[in-house]
Structure formats: structure tokens, C-alpha cells
Design a protein around this motif. Structure first.
Motif, PDB file in Angstrom:
ATOM      1  N   THR A  48       0.806  -1.218   0.000  1.00  0.00           N
ATOM      2  CA  THR A  48       0.000   0.000   0.000  1.00  0.00           C
ATOM      3  C   THR A  48       0.845   1.277   0.000  1.00  0.00           C
ATOM      4  N   GLU A  89       1.168   3.932  -3.056  1.00  0.00           N
ATOM      5  CA  GLU A  89       0.704   5.305  -2.892  1.00  0.00           C
ATOM      6  C   GLU A  89       1.794   6.297  -3.307  1.00  0.00           C
ATOM      7  N   GLU A 119      -4.063  -1.043  -7.058  1.00  0.00           N
ATOM      8  CA  GLU A 119      -5.148  -0.068  -7.026  1.00  0.00           C
ATOM      9  C   GLU A 119      -5.655   0.273  -8.425  1.00  0.00           C
TER      10      GLU A 119
END
Ligand code: ADP
Ligand code: MG
Length: 439
Positions: A215, A219, A250
Motif C-alpha cells: 500500500t 501510494e 489499485e
């Protein structure tokens, strides 16, 4: 060669051991079945002999098919080895702070063999390299392992660097990116990290699929991507899958990957493999004939170009070691475990031979119209195997056995089939014969 052995050793030993104990060694001589290695002093010699010799022997055997004794001598030529293995954190810091490109000079367009399997990604890469920035932004190249994605990426970087030495170019794998980020977080230098990544003219980001599930680095990469894209900087990405198929990544990032151009790279054909082998041997400055190149292209397992080149390196080492030219015979020896064992083509002759020798009857007899049981039984077995295992047409079988009627053949085959239902011995007889055929 020692450099290469060191690399291979890393699989078996820790980097510490390789750096401390193996790096200072040197191959002095390789002849026949004796490898002579030089150590800087007695201390190294004893230590290595005690602890690592057997594994080194194994590496030579497994990787180069070289079975030999290793003798360690104390040398005068090796200078004393004092250099300490570099501290990992110092290394990490250096990668963040220095502004090198990470480009591998060997990976150029000149060294890249173009064929139908990679024509499209090659053309796209070349277009980007020739300055069609933003036209194909991002350029996303995907395909299986070892098919040339990383190579193409570096080629773009090298070509642009040549023409525009002032541009900031950075090649980085997603794993290295993640490591740098983790280091920056720990050392509270995220601002330096961001500054570095948002200040690039050409970002070559390799193996983006490894961001999946991470994650924090996803990001961070998302922001890097956006800021570069907004500033109209070129981004090139590679992955083993097409954007939509990368799991756990994502959606907002995946969709951005398809904004520019998506190009896939396919496994090479045999002809492309041949061309790659010839090209690579030219670069390595070794002589490989067309014949040998064909042999390798057709017989090595798999479609991975990295393995293909690995085999060539092995073959070359083997040839140097045994002091023999690179021939098909040598390749068979050196690359035994990497060569496909092609299915043996079984001919009707081979079947009849095997049947005759099992039952100890003559070929003329089995092919004749002789109806005595000792002859007709083996004949039926042969017919059965020809039909069941070779799928030979009934008429062909009939022709082999002296031009019988094909319904007679069918009848014989049925009889064996029926008997096999209950007769275990017949089954095992037939299995034995079939095994003999393949021998
Ligand atoms: P990938 O990144 O797709 O896993 P690489 O770019 O690392 O594959 O390629 C593996 C090896 O094969 C490298 O040594 C590379 O130079 C070589 N290679 C791949 N494709 C070609 C090609 N078309 N011509 C010459 N060498 C190639
Ligand atoms: Mg790669």
C-alpha cells in the motif's frame, strides 16, 4: 568465469561468505579434471578447504557440468585483501543520494534482436527513445520472464542519454523503489526521496507488478507518477501482465497504465532464438556456428531468452575448460539437463523388431501367412501395438503383414483387446514390449 561462479555461489552461500571468503580467490588454471584456485594466504586456503570446497565442486558440476577436483594454492599474485564488504545501509543511502541513472550500457538497441515476437514493443521503445515523448506516455511493456522487457527499457535510457546527456534519467525496479522508500521513511528523509523522484525527465520503472499489495509504496508511486505525468515527463513501465490483470493493484493506478501505449512481448520463435544466440556469441566474442545455434534454439527447454543466454555462457565455460571447440557434441555434454528429450519417433519396423525379439520369432515368419500358434500370437500382438500405440490405419497394418484383408487385422486386434480384459500376464507382456521399443 570466477565472477560468474561467485554469482552462482550466492544461491548456496550468504553474501557475507561470498564477499569475505570467495571473492579474494582466483582461478589460476582449469585443466582436465583439476581446477587450481589461488588464495591470498594459508588462512584463506585452510578455511575455504574446510568449509566451502565441496559446495564449490558442486557448483562446477551442476552449473558447468565440470566434474573435477579443486586444489587451492597460496598465491603471490593476489594482493592482500582488506576491503570490507560494504555496509548495506551505506549502500542504500548512496542509491538515494547519487544521481546516477542505473543504466546498464550493455542493453542497447544495437544488441537487441528484433523479430515478430517483439517487433511492436521494440518499435514503441524506439519511438520513445527518438524523442516522441508524451506521444506514448506512459509506455507500458508487458510479457513473460526473460523476454527482453528490462533490456528494452535500458535501451531507451541509453539512447536518450546519448542524445541528451543532461536529461535526468532513472532506471529503477519497483522493489528497489520500495526499499529506498522504506529506508527514507526510517531515516526521515522522505523529502529527499520525493525530491529525487519528482525531478526526473525519464523514469524507467521495472516490474511494476511487485508493487501489488504494498500500500505505502503504491501510494508513493502514484504521486510520483502523477507529478511526472503532469509535468509531461516520460514514463516507461514493465510488468509480467497487462495492466488490467495485475492483481491487488489499485484501480486508479492500473487505469493510468493504459493511458499511453500498451505493448506486449511474446516468446521468441526458433529463428529469433538462433539470431539471438548468434548476436550474443558475437558480443561475447566466441565462435558459434549456425549449426550449433540451430541446435541450441531447437533443443533447449523453454522460451526464456535469459535461460538461452545462460546456456550459451555455460557452453562457453565448458568449452574453455575442456579446451574444445563449441560443437553440437560438446553442447550435448555441457547442457545435458537443459536439453529437451524429444519423444522418440517409433516406426512400425521398431515395433515388429521388438515383438520378434521378445517372442524369438523371425521377421519373415511374423509377416508370413503362417497360422501356427507360435507365429500367429506374436503377429496379433504386433498388430495390436501398431494400432493402439501408433494409431496406424488398419489397411497399413494389413499391408505390413503380407497384404491381408483389413477385417482379419481388425479381428486379431479385437481378440487381443478382449484377452487383455482378464489376462494380466498378456498385459505385462505388452507393456514390456512397449518399454523395449522405447529403449
Ligand atoms: P525480462 O526483463 O523480460 O525478464 P530481460 O530484458 O532481462 O528480460 O532479458 C533477459 C536476457 O535476454 C538479457 O540478457 C537480455 O539482454 C536478453 N534478451 C532479451 N531479449 C533479447 C533480444 N530480443 N535480443 C537480444 N537479447 C535479448
Ligand atoms: Mg526484467
Amino acid at each position: 568465469l570466477w565472477e560468474e561462479v561467485l554469482k552462482l555461489s550466492e544461491v548456496k552461500f550468504s553474501p557475507q561468505i561470498v564477499n569475505t571468503w570467495l571473492k579474494p580467490l582466483k582461478i589460476l588454471d582449469m585443466r582436465g579434471d583439476l581446477i587450481t584456485i589461488e588464495a591470498p594466504n594459508r588462512f584463506y586456503k585452510n578455511w575455504v578447504e574446510d568449509k566451502y570446497l565441496e559446495t564449490l565442486k558442486k557448483i562446477f558440476l551442476e552449473e558447468y557440468n565440470i566434474q573435477s577436483e579443486i586444489q587451492i594454492v597460496i598465491g603471490s599474485s593476489t594482493q592482500s585483501y582488506r576491503e570490507q564488504p560494504q555496509d548495506q545501509t551505506v549502500k542504500a543511502q548512496n542509491t538515494i543520494l547519487n544521481n546516477s541513472t542505473n543504466l546498464n550500457k550493455q542493453y542497447t538497441f544495437d544488441n537487441f534482436v528484433v523479430g515478430s515476437s517483439n517487433q511492436f514493443p521494440h518499435a514503441a521503445a524506439l519511438a520513445v527513445a527518438e524523442g516522441y515523448f508524451q506521444t506514448y506516455n506512459p509506455l507500458f511493456i508487458y510479457g513473460g520472464v526473460g523476454l527482453g522487457k528490462t533490456h528494452l527499457m535500458h535501451a531507451i535510457g541509453n539512447k536518450i542519454l546519448e542524445k541528451f546527456p543532461k536529461l535526468k534519467i532513472l532506471y529503477i525496479s519497483s522493489e528497489a523503489f520500495t526499499n529506498e522508500m522504506i529506508y527514507a521513511l526510517k531515516s526521515k528523509t522522505m523529502d529527499i526521496f520525493r525530491e529525487k523522484y519528482r525531478n526526473i525527465d525519464l523514469l524507467l520503472f521495472d516490474d511494476v507488478q511487485f508493487l501489488a499489495g504494498k500500500t505505502r509504496s503504491t501510494e508513493e508511486f502514484f504521486y510520483t507518477f502523477n507529478s511526472l505525468y503532469d509535468m509531461q515527463k516520460q514514463i516507461v513501465l514493465t510488468s509480467d501482465k497487462e495492466p488490467n490483470e495485475i492483481p491487488d493493484l489499485e484501480e486508479r493506478l492500473r487505469s493510468r497504465f493504459s493511458w499511453g501505449l500498451v505493448a506486449d512481448i511474446q516468446p521468441p520463435s526458433v529463428d529469433e532464438k538462433v539470431a539471438i544466440i548468434l548476436k550474443r556469441s558475437e558480443i561475447m566474442n566466441i565462435y558459434v556456428s549456425n549449426e550449433v545455434a540451430h541446435f541450441l534454439a531447437e533443443n533447449l527447454k523453454g522460451d526464456n531468452i535469459r535461460d538461452l543466454i545462460g546456456a550459451l555462457i555455460r557452453l562457453n565455460a565448458f568449452s574453455t575448460f575442456h579446451n574444445e571447440p563449441i560443437t553440437i557434441e560438446l553442447a550435448k555434454k555441457a547442457l545435458e539437463k537443459f536439453i529437451i528429450k524429444k519423444d522418440i519417433i517409433v516406426t512400425p519396423e521398431a515395433v515388429i523388431n521388438a515383438v520378434c525379439s521378445y517372442f524369438n520369432v523371425k521377421q519373415q515368419e511374423i509377416k508370413s501367412k503362417n497360422r501356427s500358434r507360435v507365429i500367429s500370437y506374436p503377429r496379433q500382438v504386433a498388430m495390436y501395438i501398431l494400432r493402439e500405440k501408433l494409431n496406424l490405419p488398419l489397411q497399413d497394418i494389413a499391408n505390413i503383414f503380407g497384404g491381408r484383408n483389413h477385417s482379419t487385422v481388425l479381428h486379431s486386434i479385437k481378440e487381443i483387446q478382449n484377452r487383455m480384459q482378464s489376462d494380466q500376464e498378456l498385459k505385462s507382456v505388452i507393456n514390456t514390449i512397449i518399454r523395449n521399443i522405447y529403449k
